[in-house]
Design an enzyme around this catalytic site. Structure first.
Site, PDB file in Angstrom:
ATOM      1  N   ARG A   1       9.369  -7.124   3.147  1.00 27.06           N
ATOM      2  CA  ARG A   1       8.965  -6.829   1.754  1.00 27.06           C
ATOM      3  C   ARG A   1       9.613  -5.679   0.831  1.00 27.06           C
ATOM      4  O   ARG A   1       9.699  -5.628  -0.288  1.00 27.06           O
ATOM      5  CB  ARG A   1       7.229  -6.145   2.024  1.00 27.06           C
ATOM      6  CG  ARG A   1       6.278  -6.420   0.856  1.00 27.06           C
ATOM      7  CD  ARG A   1       5.132  -5.744   0.999  1.00 27.06           C
ATOM      8  NE  ARG A   1       5.215  -4.336   1.443  1.00 27.06           N
ATOM      9  CZ  ARG A   1       4.606  -3.263   1.562  1.00 27.06           C
ATOM     10  NH1 ARG A   1       3.166  -3.567   1.094  1.00 27.06           N
ATOM     11  NH2 ARG A   1       4.946  -2.075   1.764  1.00 27.06           N
TER      12      ARG A   1
ATOM     13  N   GLY B   1      -1.006  10.976   7.667  1.00 25.32           N
ATOM     14  CA  GLY B   1      -0.520  10.748   8.943  1.00 25.32           C
ATOM     15  C   GLY B   1       0.903  10.182   8.761  1.00 25.32           C
ATOM     16  O   GLY B   1       1.757  10.852   8.517  1.00 25.32           O
ATOM     17  N   GLY B   2       1.101   8.800   8.821  1.00 24.95           N
ATOM     18  CA  GLY B   2       2.068   8.221   8.833  1.00 24.95           C
ATOM     19  C   GLY B   2       2.414   7.748   7.563  1.00 24.95           C
ATOM     20  O   GLY B   2       3.738   6.959   6.907  1.00 24.95           O
TER      21      GLY B   2
ATOM     22  N   GLY C   1     -12.966  16.036   7.340  1.00 22.08           N
ATOM     23  CA  GLY C   1     -12.552  16.875   7.980  1.00 22.08           C
ATOM     24  C   GLY C   1     -10.927  16.321   8.276  1.00 22.08           C
ATOM     25  O   GLY C   1     -10.905  15.381   8.042  1.00 22.08           O
TER      26      GLY C   1
ATOM     27  N   TYR D   1      -7.800 -12.737   6.144  1.00 20.85           N
ATOM     28  CA  TYR D   1      -6.848 -11.711   5.558  1.00 20.85           C
ATOM     29  C   TYR D   1      -5.957 -12.646   4.582  1.00 20.85           C
ATOM     30  O   TYR D   1      -5.563 -13.815   4.970  1.00 20.85           O
ATOM     31  CB  TYR D   1      -5.947 -11.354   6.739  1.00 20.85           C
ATOM     32  CG  TYR D   1      -4.868 -10.297   6.387  1.00 20.85           C
ATOM     33  CD1 TYR D   1      -5.144  -9.000   6.766  1.00 20.85           C
ATOM     34  CD2 TYR D   1      -3.655 -10.575   5.513  1.00 20.85           C
ATOM     35  CE1 TYR D   1      -3.930  -7.796   6.373  1.00 20.85           C
ATOM     36  CE2 TYR D   1      -2.811  -9.662   5.413  1.00 20.85           C
ATOM     37  CZ  TYR D   1      -2.950  -8.277   5.629  1.00 20.85           C
ATOM     38  OH  TYR D   1      -2.020  -7.565   5.544  1.00 20.85           O
TER      39      TYR D   1
END
Lengths: 526, 526
Positions: free
Chosen positions: B389, B128-129, B261, B447
């Site tokens: 980053r 995708g990206g 898929g 996180y």
């Protein structure tokens, strides 16, 4: 193998709750009054338990203490609780009973039954409270069958008050779950119409709809982890508040209807009983205007616990209406903070759609029971409905309920088409009512009730014709064949047309992997 | 085959956004100041695009206009956006690029690529990206590979304003989705850190976490239906607000990471932009006290849109803290009604846990951008982080972030164990910070960020050691290997231990049914 109090062999509830003669006459009178059609007046008697003839078991039971071929056990595990089940049981027709009934007391015994069944080539039909209304527990068109009754697994094994979660065995009935949780000031807050006689495992396997009309509508939304026994081992997810680790293992068991594994326990999210509770009923000049209000409220983000709209006939039948107005039951609840302002805002939205209301009721606690007023009347009627229905075969009434969900853009045309198709199938003799049972920002879940005078002895054909017509209309108009009643055997033809074919292939592949002999509830889903 | 503006071949963002020399020096100075450890001062240069040497393609591309073997395309489809990807690309190491890059313009071309790949025995890695941080798009240890770039499918095909839903193609990037929806006054309201460069299809395939810290935390919760192309046909669910018809077809595609898929489009729930919005930041004397407040708020049913707690170091690094207090970002939003009372109640709960605050900010609209104050500072830092980053390989800094979820009963011990394990893996040289990114009634999603001085040339080994230590600790202490970053190839060993074996078998069975040749993203999940 049953407890002190025996379930009726044909009616909803226990044997001592079967309707008496005076109740039958009263129900017949009531139904004639509210439906407007005449019943034939004859009161038919059920075939008594000792007159039921059963085919002999086609298989020797395994040498397990939990297994029996005793007739009462086989009879009471033949059907679910659809009207078509009720009628057949009432008439003493038990043509396809399970050959063996197993009622394991622990998971180890579940494994033993599966092991035996796989080796012996016996189909396993998991059975919770036996309240399926879609043929989910009926051993229809199968070879030798064991009905695997899970109600022996009936304990809460752990409660984690900090995380507000409880580890509950699959065979525990709704009221027992709540009684135990109430000792800790907690509740599962899941009240399907079958609440009294249905089990956690059944709810999970069928994606049952519960108490909340918005947010957390399905039992799915309250699951932390599920444990199931498959012929290829134990399928247990890690207990987590959420996860993104691939496809969700729990979501594959939810709705699997016993075809992938036998759910034995689950960690469920629980909550304190709501101390803050406000509710009211709002009348609308029409169902359409009421539905506009439901749409507005569902899209508001107010998240009412109750937001159920009855059409004028259903309001009349169940909630003291007079057939001239639709009725919205609206409630908010919280264990943390007052919710009056939320109700006020919802009522502002309702007013814009022509809604009017009188009294607002305040009250904490808020168990499954009614809180008075028309909302309370409906709630009582909702919970009494299965008992009321016990009278129908006797008095000559056919009843069917079906439910679905559809997006708002299709809703109006959908409602017209489905009501029309069901009415056509009645050939003039009967009524069709609708309520919106669940509401979403992008659509609603309508629930339809059909009542018609029975053609005595041909009720099943009548029922099947109504079911067929309604199901065809639902599919054609863009709905789902079920929002919370499951697929079972009754919905299978339409389910197959609804689901994408590669997904069906994937599901078959998944099943073949964990149940290579295909013993788990054959005939549902796969 | 790329647009006017080319993505950088190694850094987050576009080629014209690669960090300049003065930025590198400034970042080095900043990181030294806030982390307290010294970097070696050397500024390393990336290997330029034209110096990258690629292995020759191992397969002839198909005669399809959308396919290329052009080096820039292969280079920019070799990696995702993990730090270990960044470092390898920075050093010009592109050992396992895809042999072919396909960028279909429509679903028919997607089918053609799959057909060719199946016949030619070529693995298909949906892309995708390309923002995976878990090796989800990297053709690691595979035979011939085509990277299937979906960004040519970049349109919103339909908008249903009544149901508030939009039919969106899978390759559409976050900002483009919101720009188009904004024309109708709507928004998807999904803002992962990768928002700028990631796609709807990627979010769905990886169960991305988004804007909402409570309720609707994952993209999963905003899905109405998904359409995917498989080697065995189109897998498309019916568009429905909810359904209980068996196992959910959508839930089987969510988190399937391209293994079942290729997602081509989805009907997504959208909403009006929130006109009512209040937010503030609350300070706590410690992370532990802050976590108590998060627990109380998550269990309150108030449903804040933001409820993210930074530990003192993270508050210092990103949000103007000074390292002495933990910082809770708290916000409520609604398109329908004022939410001030909800914030007031949440602050009452925060106060009971030692929370203090100064200013409450009001403001409607509330796009993805900051709203000022420390909350705004954090949000800006959050969105700028991938750019910041970019400097790390140059200045000699190793960075890793990992995320998980755990129930509240385990939370305190979990946090201690995971922080401890990550610190041990740093051997004294580095820092570990934590924030609670998502909050649930039964647990939270922590996180973690790790920053350490690089051993130049050995960053991958450093990173792998940190990843291993953290992942082992997460699994041992009862967490999930990922809450919203997906499994990919990096998490695979721990994912295999986390998931129940019969489920793994079921997933393999499902995959074999729709992808018998095993061409779809081999190496992830299955």
């Amino acid at each position: 193998m049953d407890g002190v109090r025996r379930r009726s062999h044909w009616a909803w509830g226990y044997a001592d709750e079967e309707p008496a003669a005076d109740e039958l006459a009263a129900t017949a009178e009531l139904m004639t009054a509210v439906t407007g059609f005449r019943l034939d007046g004859e009161i038919e008697e059920p075939v008594p338990l000792d007159a039921v003839e059963l085919p002999a078991p086609r298989v020797e039971p395994p040498p397990l203490e939990c297994c029996t071929t005793e007739p009462y056990a086989r009879i009471t595990h033949t059907y679910g609780q659809a009207y078509r089940d009720l009628v057949r049981a009432f008439r003493g027709r038990f043509d396809s009973p399970p050959d063996v009934v197993a009622r394991p007391r622990d998971e180890r015994e579940v494994m033993h039954v599966l092991e035996w069944a796989e080796n012996a080539g016996v189909a396993v039909v998991p059975y919770g409270g036996g309240t399926s209304v879609v043929g989910g527990v009926e051993p229809r068109d199968l070879g030798p069958v064991v009905s695997l009754d899970l109600t022996g697994l009936d304990q809460i094994l752990e409660i984690d008050p900090l995380s507000r979660a409880a580890r509950i065995q699959a065979g525990m009935l709704g009221p027992a779950i709540d009684r135990r949780l109430a000792e800790e000031g907690l509740t599962l807050r899941h009240y399907p119409q079958s609440y009294e006689l249905s089990t956690l495992g059944g709810w999970l396997a069928t994606r049952a709809g519960g108490h909340f009309a918005t947010l957390g509508t399905h039992i799915d939304d309250h699951v932390e982890s599920i444990r199931a026994v498959t012929p290829r081992g134990v399928w247990e997810s890690r207990r987590l508040p959420a996860s993104g680790a691939g496809v969700s293992p729990d979501r594959m068991l939810l709705g699997s209807e016993g075809a992938l594994g036998v759910i034995t326990e689950a960690w469920m999210r629980v909550r304190p009983r709501p101390d803050f509770r406000v509710s009211t009923t709002v009348t609308f000049p029409s169902f359409e205007r009421g539905a506009e209000a439901v749409l507005a409220i569902a899209q508001s983000g107010l998240h009412p616990s109750n937001c159920r709209l009855l059409d004028p006939t259903e309001a009349w039948l169940t909630s003291g209406g007079d057939g001239t107005y639709a009725l919205l039951m609206l409630a908010f609840e919280s264990a943390d903070h007052p919710v009056d302002a939320l109700l006020d805002r919802a009522l502002e939205l309702a007013r814009l759609c022509g809604g009017a209301w009188e009294e607002i009721q305040n009250g904490g606690g808020g168990g499954e029971h009614g809180t008075g007023g028309q909302g309370g009347a409906w709630r009582n009627a909702f919970l009494r409905m299965p008992y009321l229905r016990n009278a129908y075969p006797s008095i000559g009434l056919v009843a069917e309920t079906f439910e679905t969900a559809v997006t708002w853009d299709r809703f109006a045309a959908f409602h017209t088409a489905v009501i029309g198709a069901a009415r056509d199938a009645l050939h003039g003799g009967g009524i069709v009512t609708c309520r919106l049972a669940f509401a979403y920002p992008d659509g609603a879940a309508p629930y339809f009730t059909v009542l018609a005078p029975a053609r005595r002895g041909a009720e099943i054909e009548q029922w099947d014709a109504i079911k067929r017509a309604a199901s065809e209309a639902i599919l054609a108009a863009g709905g789902t064949i079920t929002h919370h009643h499951a697929v079972g055997r009754d919905h299978r033809p339409w389910y197959e047309r609804q689901r994408p074919e590669p997904f069906a292939a994937a599901l078959r592949g998944a099943k073949a992997a964990v149940d290579p002999a295909g013993i788990l509830n054959p005939g549902v889903l796969v």
